[in-house]
Design a protein around this motif. Structure first.
Motif, PDB file in Angstrom:
ATOM      1  N   ILE A 201      29.306 -40.111  45.721  1.00 15.99           N
ATOM      2  CA  ILE A 201      29.826 -39.775  44.306  1.00 15.99           C
ATOM      3  C   ILE A 201      28.336 -39.108  43.666  1.00 15.99           C
ATOM      4  CG2 ILE A 201      31.108 -41.805  44.199  1.00 15.99           C
ATOM      5  CD1 ILE A 201      29.117 -43.276  42.506  1.00 15.99           C
ATOM      6  N   PHE A 202      28.812 -38.551  42.358  1.00 16.61           N
ATOM      7  CA  PHE A 202      27.833 -37.828  41.583  1.00 16.61           C
ATOM      8  C   PHE A 202      27.188 -36.614  42.396  1.00 16.61           C
ATOM      9  CE2 PHE A 202      27.051 -42.280  39.305  1.00 16.61           C
ATOM     10  CZ  PHE A 202      28.184 -42.163  38.809  1.00 16.61           C
ATOM     11  N   GLN A 255      37.269 -34.727  45.831  1.00 14.28           N
ATOM     12  CA  GLN A 255      38.309 -35.556  45.406  1.00 14.28           C
ATOM     13  C   GLN A 255      38.355 -35.458  43.839  1.00 14.28           C
ATOM     14  OE1 GLN A 255      40.321 -37.511  47.539  1.00 14.28           O
ATOM     15  NE2 GLN A 255      39.153 -36.011  48.828  1.00 14.28           N
ATOM     16  N   GLY A 256      37.619 -34.886  43.219  1.00 18.49           N
ATOM     17  CA  GLY A 256      37.529 -34.602  41.656  1.00 18.49           C
ATOM     18  C   GLY A 256      36.245 -34.453  41.184  1.00 18.49           C
ATOM     19  N   ILE A 257      36.131 -34.130  39.743  1.00 17.98           N
ATOM     20  CA  ILE A 257      34.800 -33.919  39.054  1.00 17.98           C
ATOM     21  C   ILE A 257      34.824 -34.928  37.751  1.00 17.98           C
ATOM     22  CG2 ILE A 257      34.548 -31.645  39.964  1.00 17.98           C
ATOM     23  CD1 ILE A 257      35.540 -30.712  37.373  1.00 17.98           C
ATOM     24  N   GLU A 258      33.716 -35.326  37.492  1.00 15.18           N
ATOM     25  CA  GLU A 258      33.477 -36.133  36.426  1.00 15.18           C
ATOM     26  C   GLU A 258      33.674 -35.509  35.029  1.00 15.18           C
ATOM     27  OE1 GLU A 258      33.325 -39.347  37.111  1.00 15.18           O
ATOM     28  OE2 GLU A 258      32.571 -39.217  39.337  1.00 15.18           O
ATOM     29  N   PRO A 263      25.612 -31.551  31.912  1.00 15.90           N
ATOM     30  CA  PRO A 263      26.035 -30.060  31.474  1.00 15.90           C
ATOM     31  C   PRO A 263      27.369 -29.906  32.036  1.00 15.90           C
ATOM     32  CG  PRO A 263      24.031 -30.166  32.786  1.00 15.90           C
ATOM     33  CD  PRO A 263      24.773 -31.693  32.916  1.00 15.90           C
ATOM     34  N   LYS A 264      28.466 -29.305  31.000  1.00 15.23           N
ATOM     35  CA  LYS A 264      29.797 -29.545  31.332  1.00 15.23           C
ATOM     36  C   LYS A 264      30.243 -28.520  32.388  1.00 15.23           C
ATOM     37  CE  LYS A 264      31.136 -31.783  27.216  1.00 15.23           C
ATOM     38  NZ  LYS A 264      31.837 -32.976  27.646  1.00 15.23           N
ATOM     39  N   CYS A 269      30.953 -33.926  41.571  1.00 19.53           N
ATOM     40  CA  CYS A 269      31.798 -34.104  42.558  1.00 19.53           C
ATOM     41  C   CYS A 269      31.848 -35.490  43.258  1.00 19.53           C
ATOM     42  CB  CYS A 269      32.135 -32.975  43.509  1.00 19.53           C
ATOM     43  SG  CYS A 269      32.010 -31.434  42.879  1.00 19.53           S
ATOM     44  N   THR A 270      33.176 -35.983  43.450  1.00 24.06           N
ATOM     45  CA  THR A 270      33.388 -37.072  44.514  1.00 24.06           C
ATOM     46  C   THR A 270      33.688 -36.369  45.755  1.00 24.06           C
ATOM     47  OG1 THR A 270      33.827 -38.720  42.653  1.00 24.06           O
ATOM     48  CG2 THR A 270      34.665 -39.071  44.940  1.00 24.06           C
TER      49      THR A 270
END
Length: 595
Positions: A201-202, A255-258, A263-264, A269-270
């Motif tokens: 993660i992260f 699997q997705g992003i936070e 910074p957007k 990512c996971t």
């Protein structure tokens, strides 16, 4: 108000005069053909790219953000095109070896370049930012086959990299990592392969559309691994297996992003590894040793992010204060019987002090940070072994201090700049609120600032009984000995006082840490802050000594004014931090009841 101009004049002052780097380059065969003029041309081109290509994407990238759709990450409009220009310009290999396709320039110029990138567009920097460290790691610990497959691609920017350490249960404590690696049942390549399984993660830049391939450096455990951090091995896991007979996607997916504070535009990512094929970097169960090559490079980059944030915030605050007309300044013409008028707020004492604080922080960090980078160059290429050893020691000591103190300074500078802008500082179009949001994460990743403080006190000071710190203090004392007039001698006396008090505090921690094992952890943050202020005092003492004889010139006159402000106002921070170290020695922290 959203503008950024690289401070090239101050950069050249630090590189050419404060460090005297060109004369050092002349004595180093690796850099002997580089002179001040060529270095200046490199930085001018870098500044042009940062201002013209990246700064205009900063606000739009923040509003658009990175997007996750159909299992893939899409970067904001313009980011991929800017990256193509970046790679085409040879910027990824600025400090890489020429035989690997790099330009062979010093780390000193590379960190100046990173400062510009961070100030212009922190979020864009995040995805390509780790590749330099990944290349260093592969260069030092990769097998000949791995280097042949991936090193030149990292140097050229053909592929980017990620650093896959963190798991849900394992943040700063990497000993809790659970990802597994087992020998693979394939020998399609010339190197033994492994199957990597686990979730990370992260992960910054774990997926994006800047390059078709991403090299993931992953910490995982072999079946026979001992428990804890000593059981970790490092593996290179590509997104695409281009070395196979037919290039194919590997079993690693995003699997997705936070959704985060900032910074957007940088995807966090996971990453899922489902038996992904990878190759070992370094030796079994010694993954941290290899990973720390990449991590130390990343920590220096994060330190320069802090400097970039401080510089960006400073420029914004000064531009606004010079333009904003509201109050009549004390001592202005309006108070001398002239018609009432509104003065620029830059004339107000409170605003002047805030702006001088911002100048002190950014310019002081630049001197210390560039010194750290120059130490890395000397450690790698100085002709004398003694000088190489001393430079490596200094770089090791300075790295955690720079990472912790610069990132703290970047966030606090953004907050102070926001205060200068008042209500406008809270609005997106002025840029400071984005800098405030973006800068906060730099205090957390690549080892939190608390981890940096513990590293500096426990591993870099107490572990060797203060020998390394005393060597650093010797270098600082030599600056005090170089004072040439009454005013610089007064500065030298203050510098020597700080050295003596730092040495005394370190000696007390070393003596008392065994009977009180919690002591060093209790006071680590305040002791690191003491050393940071000492380093800034050293930096400004040298800057003042250089600038004072040249004060007829506006640049040097302003440098002297800022130095005098530092010695008059900022040194009080040292005594405050020293008092907290003393209180920490005398008082044990109570336990906190979660109820």
């Amino acid at each position: 108000m959203r503008t950024y101009t690289a401070p090239l004049r101050d950069m050249s002052f630090v590189i050419d005069e404060w460090l005297g780097a060109p004369s050092d380059w002349a004595s180093m065969p690796k850099f002997s053909e580089l002179d001040a003029g060529t270095a200046a041309q490199v930085l001018e081109e870098a500044a042009r790219f940062a201002r013209g290509r990246l700064a205009p994407l900063n606000a739009s990238g923040d509003l658009e953000g990175a997007r996750f759709s159909d299992g893939a990450v899409r970067m904001p409009e313009g980011f991929a095109a800017a990256y193509r220009d970046y790679a085409a310009g040879g910027w990824p290999g600025l400090a890489a070896e020429p035989e690997e396709g790099g330009q062979g320039l010093p780390q000193l110029l590379n960190v100046a370049w990173i400062e510009m990138l961070a100030a212009a567009n922190h979020a864009w920097l995040m995805s390509p930012g780790l590749s330099h460290g990944a290349a260093e790691c592969l260069r030092e610990h990769g097998s000949p086959w791995l280097k042949a497959q991936y090193l030149d691609k990292l140097v050229s920017g053909e592929c980017l990299s990620s650093m896959c350490l963190t798991e849900a249960q394992a943040g700063s404590d990497l000993g809790l990592i659970a990802a597994k690696a087992v020998p693979a049942d394939t020998r399609q390549e010339a190197e033994p392969a492994y199957r990597i399984t686990g979730t990370k993660i992260f992960i910054t830049g774990g997926d994006h559309d800047l390059t078709p391939n991403i090299v993931h450096l992953v910490l995982a455990r072999l079946p026979d691994a001992p428990a804890g951090s000593r059981g970790l091995s490092l593996f290179l896991v590509p997104k695409r297996r281009e070395s196979a007979a037919q290039p194919e996607m590997n079993a690693v997916t995003c699997q997705g992003i936070e959704k985060k504070m900032g910074p957007k535009a940088s995807p966090t990512c996971t990453m899922q590894f489902d038996g992904a094929l990878g190759w070992m970097v370094g030796q079994p169960h010694r993954g941290l040793q290899a990973m720390f090559v990449m991590m130390n490079a990343a920590r220096l980059q994060v330190a320069m992010q802090g400097l970039g944030h401080a510089e960006s915030a400073t420029q914004c605050a000064i531009a606004y204060a010079a333009d904003r007309r509201q109050s009549r300044a004390v001592g202005s013409a309006a108070h001398a019987g002239q018609p009432s008028r509104a003065d620029a707020i830059i004339l107000l004492p409170a605003i002047r002090r805030a702006l001088l604080d911002l100048h002190c922080v950014a310019e002081g960090a630049r001197m210390v940070g560039y010194w750290l980078a120059h130490c890395l160059d000397l450690a790698a290429a100085a002709p004398e072994s003694g000088r190489r050893e001393e430079a490596a020691l200094l770089a090791s000591l300075l790295t955690p201090v720079a990472k912790a103190s610069f990132t703290e300074a970047g966030f606090q500078s953004a907050s102070k700049a926001m205060q200068v802008l008042g209500g406008y500082g809270y609005m997106h179009e002025f840029g400071v609120e984005q800098t405030l949001r973006d800068s906060r994460v730099s205090m957390i990743y690549e080892g939190t600032n608390e981890v940096q403080a513990v590293d500096f006190v426990v591993r870099k000071t107490i572990a060797d009984s203060g020998k390394g710190l005393n060597r650093l203090l010797d270098v600082v004392r030599k600056e005090a000995e170089a004072a040439t007039c009454d005013e610089t001698r007064r500065v030298a006396q203050q510098l020597l006082r700080l050295c003596d008090q730092t040495a005394a505090a370190a000696a007390a921690l070393i003596a008392e840490s065994e009977p009180d094992p919690e002591l060093s952890y209790r006071v680590a943050g305040d002791f690191l802050a003491m050393v940071d202020i000492l380093l800034h005092t050293f930096a400004w003492a040298r800057a003042f000594r250089i600038a004072r004889p040249l004060a007829d010139s506006p640049f040097y006159a302003r440098k002297c004014e800022t130095a005098r402000y530092f010695f008059a106002y900022r040194l009080g921070d040292f005594d405050y931090r020293r008092s907290l170290v003393e209180r920490g020695r005398a008082n044990v922290l109570p336990h906190v009841n979660p109820a």
